[in-house]
Motif scaffolding. Sequence first.
Motif, short mmCIF file in Angstrom:
data_model
loop_
_atom_site.label_atom_id
_atom_site.label_comp_id
_atom_site.label_asym_id
_atom_site.label_seq_id
_atom_site.Cartn_x
_atom_site.Cartn_y
_atom_site.Cartn_z
N ARG A 88 0.83 -1.21 0.00
CA ARG A 88 0.00 0.00 0.00
C ARG A 88 0.87 1.26 0.00
O ARG A 88 0.56 2.22 -0.71
N TYR A 91 2.37 1.65 -3.51
CA TYR A 91 1.43 2.08 -4.54
C TYR A 91 0.93 3.51 -4.30
O TYR A 91 0.62 4.24 -5.26
N ARG A 92 0.87 3.96 -3.05
CA ARG A 92 0.56 5.36 -2.79
C ARG A 92 1.66 6.26 -3.35
O ARG A 92 1.39 7.34 -3.89
N VAL A 95 1.12 6.51 -7.10
CA VAL A 95 0.00 7.42 -7.42
C VAL A 95 0.41 8.87 -7.20
O VAL A 95 0.13 9.75 -8.02
N GLU A 102 -4.37 4.60 -10.90
CA GLU A 102 -5.19 4.03 -9.84
C GLU A 102 -4.36 3.09 -8.97
O GLU A 102 -3.44 2.42 -9.46
N ASP A 103 -4.69 3.05 -7.70
CA ASP A 103 -3.97 2.22 -6.74
C ASP A 103 -4.62 0.83 -6.69
O ASP A 103 -5.74 0.68 -6.19
N SER A 105 -3.98 -1.62 -4.84
CA SER A 105 -4.02 -2.19 -3.48
C SER A 105 -5.06 -1.51 -2.59
O SER A 105 -5.28 -1.93 -1.46
N ALA A 106 -5.72 -0.46 -3.10
CA ALA A 106 -6.56 0.39 -2.25
C ALA A 106 -7.70 -0.37 -1.59
O ALA A 106 -8.04 -0.10 -0.44
#
Length: 305
Positions: A88, A91-92, A95, A102-103, A105-106
């Motif tokens: 997470r 991937y943040r 982004v 788009e993430d 893992s969100a």
Amino acid sequence: MMDLNSAQLQLSQTSIDAFIEEMWALKGLSDNTLSAYRTDLMHLARYLATQNLCLTSATQAALLDFIAMRTELGIAKTSSARQLSSLRRYYRYLVNHQLISEDPSALLDAPKLGKHLPASLSEQQVERLLNEPNTEDAIECRDAAMLELLYATGLRVTELVSLTMSMLSLRQGLVRVTGKGNKDRLVPLGEMAQTAIELYLKQARAQLLKGQSSDVLFPSSRAQMMTRQTFWHRIKLYALRADIQTELSPHTLRHAFATHLLNHGADLRVVQLLLGHSSLSTTQIYTHVAQLRLAQIHSEHHPRG
């Protein structure tokens, strides 16, 4: 010619390197944390490469397949939860830098974890452990001071072995500790730890340094900073000699420090500050340990227990 899988893995590695470099530069994370991030991301990168994907092209479905595979392999929930936390954050980062739109893992859910009670020692066991080193021997005199300091302050082992002379103030009875995220805190030494450190500085440290100059407070027998693994082996040695059967971990004395403080009425927020926890919820786990111990004491000693 590089095959497609290898090319995808190389793309992932390049992205991981950039992420780790930013986490080091901007967040001040410890080497252990950065290493854990790299390991977690490389596990996913290798899996994605078998699907002809790299980290930056991963979909939510691919991440779900990866998590399902780990579950089938019997990977511990705590390990999977930590890995998902790493993903997470990564991937943040992607982004935020507009490297992906788009993430993936969100919307992934972390595995539900049971409440884990840290292993601890009774006050009698701690007493036996602290009395085990022979202070006539230079190495064991150092270890005695380290054990006393660990129990008196609740330091993490990494924090303990990283201490330098400039972080210690015997006159004020304080040690300045650099914890996670390079955050400093001042922790009182306590009389027994201060006495043990004074003895060590007087009769053992110079022997360990062998004429070399160093600011490391507790040098190894090679006059260098000791590794946390080395000190962990030293703890196990003294536990064996003291006939302590309780399963130990590198944090055992840290857990004992927190639990015994709470058993004797310390405020939870004070313990939080001493441990260097950023969140009170992290410290609250020790209240369960303390309550279990208090219930045991009540059962053993109350006339109607």
